[in-house]
Scaffold this motif. Structure first.
Motif, PDB file in Angstrom:
ATOM      1  N   ASN A  10       0.858  -1.166   0.000  1.00 50.29           N
ATOM      2  CA  ASN A  10       0.000   0.000   0.000  1.00 50.29           C
ATOM      3  C   ASN A  10       0.908   1.234   0.000  1.00 50.29           C
ATOM      4  OD1 ASN A  10      -1.718   2.137   0.449  1.00 50.29           O
ATOM      5  ND2 ASN A  10      -3.040   0.973   1.837  1.00 50.29           N
ATOM      6  N   ILE A  11       1.029   1.820  -1.163  1.00 50.72           N
ATOM      7  CA  ILE A  11       1.943   2.947  -1.344  1.00 50.72           C
ATOM      8  C   ILE A  11       1.588   4.097  -0.400  1.00 50.72           C
ATOM      9  CG2 ILE A  11       2.818   4.655  -2.995  1.00 50.72           C
ATOM     10  CD1 ILE A  11       3.636   1.680  -3.577  1.00 50.72           C
ATOM     11  N   ASN A  12       0.308   4.301  -0.168  1.00 53.61           N
ATOM     12  CA  ASN A  12      -0.113   5.425   0.682  1.00 53.61           C
ATOM     13  C   ASN A  12       0.247   5.219   2.146  1.00 53.61           C
ATOM     14  OD1 ASN A  12      -1.202   6.956  -1.463  1.00 53.61           O
ATOM     15  ND2 ASN A  12      -3.036   5.668  -1.425  1.00 53.61           N
ATOM     16  N   GLU A  13       0.512   3.971   2.546  1.00 51.29           N
ATOM     17  CA  GLU A  13       0.907   3.697   3.929  1.00 51.29           C
ATOM     18  C   GLU A  13       2.424   3.639   4.100  1.00 51.29           C
ATOM     19  OE1 GLU A  13      -1.112   0.186   5.241  1.00 51.29           O
ATOM     20  OE2 GLU A  13      -3.089   1.106   5.056  1.00 51.29           O
ATOM     21  N   CYS A  14       3.152   3.677   2.978  1.00 54.60           N
ATOM     22  CA  CYS A  14       4.616   3.622   3.042  1.00 54.60           C
ATOM     23  C   CYS A  14       5.173   4.889   3.669  1.00 54.60           C
ATOM     24  CB  CYS A  14       5.207   3.492   1.641  1.00 54.60           C
ATOM     25  SG  CYS A  14       5.211   1.842   0.968  1.00 54.60           S
ATOM     26  N   ASN A  15       6.194   4.716   4.482  1.00 55.86           N
ATOM     27  CA  ASN A  15       6.989   5.824   4.975  1.00 55.86           C
ATOM     28  C   ASN A  15       7.684   6.440   3.756  1.00 55.86           C
ATOM     29  OD1 ASN A  15       9.647   6.928   5.654  1.00 55.86           O
ATOM     30  ND2 ASN A  15       9.249   6.216   7.742  1.00 55.86           N
ATOM     31  N   ILE A  16       7.896   7.735   3.766  1.00 61.95           N
ATOM     32  CA  ILE A  16       8.496   8.423   2.622  1.00 61.95           C
ATOM     33  C   ILE A  16       9.841   7.806   2.225  1.00 61.95           C
ATOM     34  CG2 ILE A  16       9.659  10.258   3.915  1.00 61.95           C
ATOM     35  CD1 ILE A  16       7.599  11.158   0.912  1.00 61.95           C
ATOM     36  N   ASN A  17      10.617   7.323   3.207  1.00 62.16           N
ATOM     37  CA  ASN A  17      11.910   6.709   2.908  1.00 62.16           C
ATOM     38  C   ASN A  17      11.785   5.294   2.336  1.00 62.16           C
ATOM     39  OD1 ASN A  17      13.680   8.818   3.541  1.00 62.16           O
ATOM     40  ND2 ASN A  17      13.594   8.324   5.718  1.00 62.16           N
ATOM     41  N   GLU A  18      10.575   4.731   2.355  1.00 58.49           N
ATOM     42  CA  GLU A  18      10.343   3.399   1.789  1.00 58.49           C
ATOM     43  C   GLU A  18       9.909   3.464   0.325  1.00 58.49           C
ATOM     44  OE1 GLU A  18       8.718   1.038   5.730  1.00 58.49           O
ATOM     45  OE2 GLU A  18       7.295   2.207   4.545  1.00 58.49           O
ATOM     46  N   LEU A  19       9.597   4.651  -0.162  1.00 57.79           N
ATOM     47  CA  LEU A  19       9.028   4.768  -1.506  1.00 57.79           C
ATOM     48  C   LEU A  19      10.005   4.354  -2.608  1.00 57.79           C
ATOM     49  CD1 LEU A  19       6.936   8.033  -1.148  1.00 57.79           C
ATOM     50  CD2 LEU A  19       6.102   5.667  -1.223  1.00 57.79           C
ATOM     51  N   LEU A  20      11.228   4.847  -2.565  1.00 59.83           N
ATOM     52  CA  LEU A  20      12.184   4.480  -3.618  1.00 59.83           C
ATOM     53  C   LEU A  20      12.592   3.010  -3.541  1.00 59.83           C
ATOM     54  CD1 LEU A  20      14.271   7.736  -4.104  1.00 59.83           C
ATOM     55  CD2 LEU A  20      12.536   6.759  -5.608  1.00 59.83           C
TER      56      LEU A  20
END
Length: 150
Positions: A10-20
């Motif tokens: 779930n991209i919307n629940e990812c921490n910002i540092n987990e996105l890349l």
């Protein structure tokens, strides 16, 4: 057809540092999907079983669409990070072109158009090089981004 990765992200629940890192995992899934597409094309050429190939293509299309949607969600979450946003946008553009060329290559092989096959292979090689460069840029972006955020 078995799925490539059962873990729902779930991209919307990812921490910002987990996105890349998530983007890189999605890109790996994309590579595996291309390999499976290639394997299916070889199977088609050896068996000429079009209904099975068509079913496989339907599954592949769903996987590519899911990956693309998730990458676009990551891009949207990072729209305030202009350079990263631009790199993801370029990656998606290259991947769209790669899928088009992959389809064109398959048709050229079906129609035995050797000149077209050679031309498309050259374009694909260049495009894959461009994709790898963008991924490298995103790795650098990730290092800079994590340093800024921590």
């Amino acid at each position: 057809m078995e799925t490539i990765d059962n873990s729902e992200i779930n991209i919307n629940e990812c921490n910002i540092n987990e996105l890349l890192p998530t983007l890189f995992r999605l890109q790996s899934q994309r590579c595996l999907t291309y390999q499976r597409l290639h394997d299916a094309q070889i199977m088609f050429f050896t068996t000429h079983n079009f209904p099975a190939f068509q079913n496989f293509l339907s599954d592949i299309t769903i996987i590519f669409a899911r990956i693309s949607e998730e990458v676009l969600s990551i891009k949207k979450r990072l729209e305030d990070k202009k350079l990263i946003y631009k790199h993801i946008e370029q990656l998606q553009d290259y991947e769209q072109k790669k899928l088009q060329l992959t389809n064109e290559l398959f048709l050229a092989k079906v129609e035995k158009k050797n000149d077209d096959i050679e031309n498309i292979n050259e374009k694909l090689t260049e495009l894959i090089h461009n994709i790898n460069e963008i991924l490298e840029e995103l790795r650098y972006d990730q290092e800079d981004f994590i340093q800024i955020e921590t």
